[in-house]
Scaffold this motif. Sequence first.
Motif, PDB file in Angstrom:
ATOM      1  N   HIS A   1       0.814  -1.226   0.000  1.00 15.93           N
ATOM      2  CA  HIS A   1       0.000   0.000   0.000  1.00 15.93           C
ATOM      3  C   HIS A   1       0.839   1.263   0.000  1.00 15.93           C
ATOM      4  O   HIS A   1       1.936   1.283   0.558  1.00 15.93           O
TER       5      HIS A   1
ATOM      6  N   HIS B   1      -0.911   4.751   0.833  1.00 17.82           N
ATOM      7  CA  HIS B   1      -2.135   5.507   1.063  1.00 17.82           C
ATOM      8  C   HIS B   1      -1.820   6.776   1.854  1.00 17.82           C
ATOM      9  O   HIS B   1      -1.052   6.715   2.820  1.00 17.82           O
TER      10      HIS B   1
ATOM     11  N   ILE C   1      -3.764   9.044   4.303  1.00 18.16           N
ATOM     12  CA  ILE C   1      -5.016   8.877   5.042  1.00 18.16           C
ATOM     13  C   ILE C   1      -5.217  10.004   6.053  1.00 18.16           C
ATOM     14  O   ILE C   1      -4.291  10.373   6.787  1.00 18.16           O
TER      15      ILE C   1
ATOM     16  N   PHE D   1     -11.545   6.811   9.306  1.00 16.57           N
ATOM     17  CA  PHE D   1     -10.498   7.151   8.337  1.00 16.57           C
ATOM     18  C   PHE D   1     -11.094   7.685   7.032  1.00 16.57           C
ATOM     19  O   PHE D   1     -12.182   7.260   6.616  1.00 16.57           O
ATOM     20  N   GLU D   2     -10.330   8.571   6.397  1.00 16.92           N
ATOM     21  CA  GLU D   2     -10.718   9.063   5.077  1.00 16.92           C
ATOM     22  C   GLU D   2      -9.487   8.920   4.183  1.00 16.92           C
ATOM     23  O   GLU D   2      -8.398   9.382   4.549  1.00 16.92           O
ATOM     24  N   ILE D   3      -9.674   8.261   3.033  1.00 14.99           N
ATOM     25  CA  ILE D   3      -8.530   8.093   2.114  1.00 14.99           C
ATOM     26  C   ILE D   3      -8.432   9.335   1.237  1.00 14.99           C
ATOM     27  O   ILE D   3      -9.364   9.667   0.513  1.00 14.99           O
TER      28      ILE D   3
ATOM     29  N   ARG E   1      -3.805   7.641  -3.006  1.00 12.32           N
ATOM     30  CA  ARG E   1      -3.256   6.278  -2.987  1.00 12.32           C
ATOM     31  C   ARG E   1      -2.456   6.041  -4.266  1.00 12.32           C
ATOM     32  O   ARG E   1      -2.553   6.813  -5.210  1.00 12.32           O
TER      33      ARG E   1
ATOM     34  N   ASP F   1      -2.877  11.286  -5.393  1.00  7.72           N
ATOM     35  CA  ASP F   1      -2.491   9.929  -5.790  1.00  7.72           C
ATOM     36  C   ASP F   1      -1.022   9.902  -6.215  1.00  7.72           C
ATOM     37  O   ASP F   1      -0.451  10.939  -6.577  1.00  7.72           O
TER      38      ASP F   1
ATOM     39  N   GLU G   1     -10.638  -2.307   1.814  1.00  7.38           N
ATOM     40  CA  GLU G   1     -10.222  -0.935   2.101  1.00  7.38           C
ATOM     41  C   GLU G   1     -10.216  -0.691   3.603  1.00  7.38           C
ATOM     42  O   GLU G   1     -10.910  -1.380   4.358  1.00  7.38           O
TER      43      GLU G   1
END
Length: 333
Positions: A139, A141, A143, A151-153, A156, A207, A331
């Motif tokens: 991963h 990520h 976050i 959590f909020e992504i 990524r 990203d 996720e």
Amino acid sequence: MLILGIETSCDETAAAVVHSGRMVKSNIIASQAAEHSSFGGVVPELASRRHVENIVEVTKAAIKDSGYTQDDIEAVAVTYAPGLIGALLVGVNFAKAYAYAIKKPLIPVHHLRAHIAALYLEYPELQPPFICLVASGGHSHIINVLGYTNFEILGRTVDDAAGEAFDKIARILDLGYPGGPAVAKAALFGDPNRYTLPTPKAPGEFDVSFSGLKTAVINLKNTLEMRGEKVCVNSLAAAFENKTADILSVKLKNAARKINAKIVCLVGGVAANEILKNRIKSDCDHNGQRFCVPTKDLCGDNGAMVASAGYYEYLSGNIAALDLNGKPTKEII
Ligand code: KG4
Ligand code: ZN
């Protein structure tokens, strides 16, 4: 509350005892890295077999080392997702049997939540909210950690994970497995400015992408070899390490600015990388943010971070039934 944490999502068989999510009483890790290195990467079936062989002794050692006995354990937390499915199932089934035998709750833990919880072991007073880059073999990520289980992504990787990229580059440059430490070691003797690598574009604002970087390293190496020029492996490793730190730290810095984060954190196996750590720390110093990163022992996969995350899952009422299954993908939210 005393929790036994079990981790078998990849190639570490690990068990630990942690008090109230914050105090590590024991942390036993049986790494299979040396065995997998002869194959150039983790062989999933081999990993599962070794977990089966190791899990009982590793758990016994974790209980003994903690100074407590089995009767003192109040819950069993286990990584159930994401990871290699055969490997996960060993830990999940062992934890189920253990929890059933001692008549205590079974707590399901997401692997990325566990990596984030490593911070609570390192910084006993640290509380959400904070922003966190989780950079591991599977991963990458960014976050927004709003609460212990909230959590909020923000961003990524759209292709390879950062650790995966290190492992692939190490293979291309013949540096061995695991790739992260091998590339970092080679880079110490190289000149990061000798070769120029591109910054691959990624669609989302926060990203990242690494597959183009890997291709660029392969192309550069092939071109040099076709021209009969000697490839300076150390400098290519240094250029890759620097570019990776650049890509990750810039996106983290931008995301932190956007959400006005006061605390910026880095976790996961790749958090052991000194160049990446220094880059993020200097951004944080410049922006007046606090920077938190676990010590190396808590960056890689371990049972203590699972027990810590398990404590907060337990407080939020997340208890598993005995039909808990492993999940190869899931996720964090
Ligand atoms: O979190 P982790 O132990 O397992 C997963 O959840 O995947 O991360 C393992 C990854 C591997 O890809 C390894 O190459 C990378 O972390 N890693 C590093 C370093 N140490 C381990 N990457 C860069 N620099 C390091 N010093
Ligand atoms: Zn991990």
